[in-house]
Design an enzyme around this catalytic site. Structure first.
Site, PDB file in Angstrom:
ATOM      1  N   GLU A   1      23.263 -25.387  12.661  1.00  0.00           N
ATOM      2  CA  GLU A   1      22.224 -25.626  11.667  1.00  0.00           C
ATOM      3  C   GLU A   1      20.846 -25.331  12.251  1.00  0.00           C
ATOM      4  O   GLU A   1      20.572 -25.643  13.402  1.00  0.00           O
ATOM      5  CB  GLU A   1      22.306 -27.052  11.126  1.00  0.00           C
ATOM      6  CG  GLU A   1      22.242 -28.139  12.151  1.00  0.00           C
ATOM      7  CD  GLU A   1      22.550 -29.516  11.579  1.00  0.00           C
ATOM      8  OE1 GLU A   1      23.262 -29.619  10.575  1.00  0.00           O
ATOM      9  OE2 GLU A   1      22.065 -30.494  12.174  1.00  0.00           O
ATOM     10  N   CYS A   2      20.048 -24.679  11.476  1.00  0.00           N
ATOM     11  CA  CYS A   2      18.660 -24.337  11.767  1.00  0.00           C
ATOM     12  C   CYS A   2      18.524 -23.668  13.136  1.00  0.00           C
ATOM     13  O   CYS A   2      18.896 -22.521  13.287  1.00  0.00           O
ATOM     14  CB  CYS A   2      17.759 -25.559  11.620  1.00  0.00           C
ATOM     15  SG  CYS A   2      16.047 -25.094  11.270  1.00  0.00           S
TER      16      CYS A   2
END
Length: 191
Positions: free
Chosen positions: A55-56
């Site tokens: 994520e991210c």
């Protein structure tokens, strides 16, 4: 088990899955890009079907390259996703998000709903050939449609979305089960 890409470590030899959380790979882009052996190892594990959720910042680390602000220098990353990340001095997106899985993934089944947030100063320079980009639909806090996407190639899932694992307890259980299945399949092949 924890490991650090910045500490010169490789993936644990018995790893059956990989979770790369958010962070700031742009701050460490030079050091991360020099970890050619680890980047290749992660790319190979992705191709083998190891469950990898990013994520991210973790997602940015799995893209092909990260282009810095100012210098324009591009740092090679893991290349699991055929996309390049362009850093910006301005905030690109911020807010609470709700996703509904449009297909079965390593974090849940089609129709499962997860909540979290999105916060980043970068954007994708290309669309990511060779991976699915319709993994989930996204709405904002007020129910409006959001253009945030989840990308999947093999059993590797990445996005700018930060999951709040407490929003759906089955999410973590599903990921652990995917890792268990990968481990069992790998052990079966060795025997």
């Amino acid at each position: 088990r924890l490991f650090s890409p910045l500490a010169g470590e490789t993936l644990p030899c018995d790893a059956s899955g990989l979770y790369l959380g958010g962070g700031y790979p742009e701050v460490f882009a030079d050091r991360l890009s020099c970890r050619a052996e680890l980047l290749e190892e992660i790319r190979c594990k992705s191709r083998e079907g190891m469950p990898i959720y990013a994520e991210c910042g973790g997602f940015m680390f799995l893209c092909k390259g990260l282009c810095a602000v100012g210098s324009g220098r591009e740092y090679p990353m893991a290349g699991c996703f055929d996309m390049h990340v362009q850093m910006s001095e301005r905030l690109k997106s911020l807010g609470y998000r709700e996703i509904t899985l449009a297909r079965d993934t390593i974090i849940g089944r089609k129709g499962d709903v997860l909540r979290g947030h999105e916060f980043h100063y970068s954007s994708l320079k290309d669309s990511g050939t060779g991976c699915a980009s319709d993994v989930y639909t996204v709405t904002g806090r007020a129910g409006q449609a959001i253009s945030l996407k989840g990308y999947q190639v093999h059993n590797t899932l990445g996005s700018y979305f930060h999951i709040h694992f407490g929003s759906n307890e089955k999410c973590a259980e599903h990921f652990v089960e995917a890792c268990r299945q990968f481990r069992d399949h790998r052990c079966h092949r060795k025997n």
